[in-house]
Enzyme design. Sequence first.
Site, mmCIF file in Angstrom:
data_model
loop_
_atom_site.group_PDB
_atom_site.id
_atom_site.type_symbol
_atom_site.label_atom_id
_atom_site.label_comp_id
_atom_site.label_asym_id
_atom_site.label_seq_id
_atom_site.Cartn_x
_atom_site.Cartn_y
_atom_site.Cartn_z
ATOM 1 C CD GLU A 58 -1.246 -0.184 3.651
ATOM 2 O OE1 GLU A 58 -2.057 0.727 3.747
ATOM 3 O OE2 GLU A 58 -1.014 -1.010 4.550
ATOM 4 C CG ASP A 100 -6.552 2.574 7.559
ATOM 5 O OD1 ASP A 100 -7.787 2.182 7.959
ATOM 6 O OD2 ASP A 100 -6.373 3.886 7.422
ATOM 7 C CG ASP A 108 -2.339 0.539 10.221
ATOM 8 O OD1 ASP A 108 -2.807 -0.223 9.146
ATOM 9 O OD2 ASP A 108 -1.690 1.720 10.114
ATOM 10 C CG ASP A 119 1.137 0.558 6.817
ATOM 11 O OD1 ASP A 119 2.375 0.202 6.205
ATOM 12 O OD2 ASP A 119 0.715 1.470 6.501
#
Length: 214
Positions: A16, A89, A87, A85
């Site tokens: 991403e 998201d 996290d 990532d």
Amino acid sequence: DSKGKRRDETTIFLTEGDSAGGAMIQARDVQTQAIYSLKGKPLNTHGLGREAIYKNEELYNIMRALGIEDSLDQLRYNRVVIATDADVDGMHIRNLLLTYFLRYFEELVTKHHIFILETPLFRVRNKGETVYCYSEAERDAASERLKGSEVTRFKGLGEIGPQEFKQFISTDDRLVPVTVGSMGDVKQALDFYMGKNTPARRDFIVENLISDIA
């Protein structure tokens, strides 16, 4: 034959954002590794027909990059690695990509072509040694062992430099294969994961990421 062997060694990383993609491009083995940078969150394809691929530029481009429009026979990369990532998201993007592959190209999953790249959460280092940590427990152990160390928390892949990335993507140590029990389970899991959003379900996804599918 050598061509078949080379194909076995090929990997594409779906990542991403441009910052992570840029570092990976600098770190990759140009002979065997390709990088595809997503433009944003992929479309949630749960419950959509195949025409969605042709209406959505990102989904279409992923399919074309892999060479899987007609069948897996033309698959360009032996391993398709989702690198997002660590996290909420990033986990959501991971789920959206898994949903896309399971919905339209389930053989990619059932024939063990899909992997998740585990990415480090922390770097602990002193003058003599650098340790990458994938959990708070690993971080604490490394901090205790390395006297006078400094701890860096990676907020995302974009904070990891090309030289560091080289270590993570040049071995298979941190590639987690995505496997499927039975396709009936997958349908139920996808209904659960990618159906209507409720806060409780979203919390569950974050806590138990793809454990029903994997």
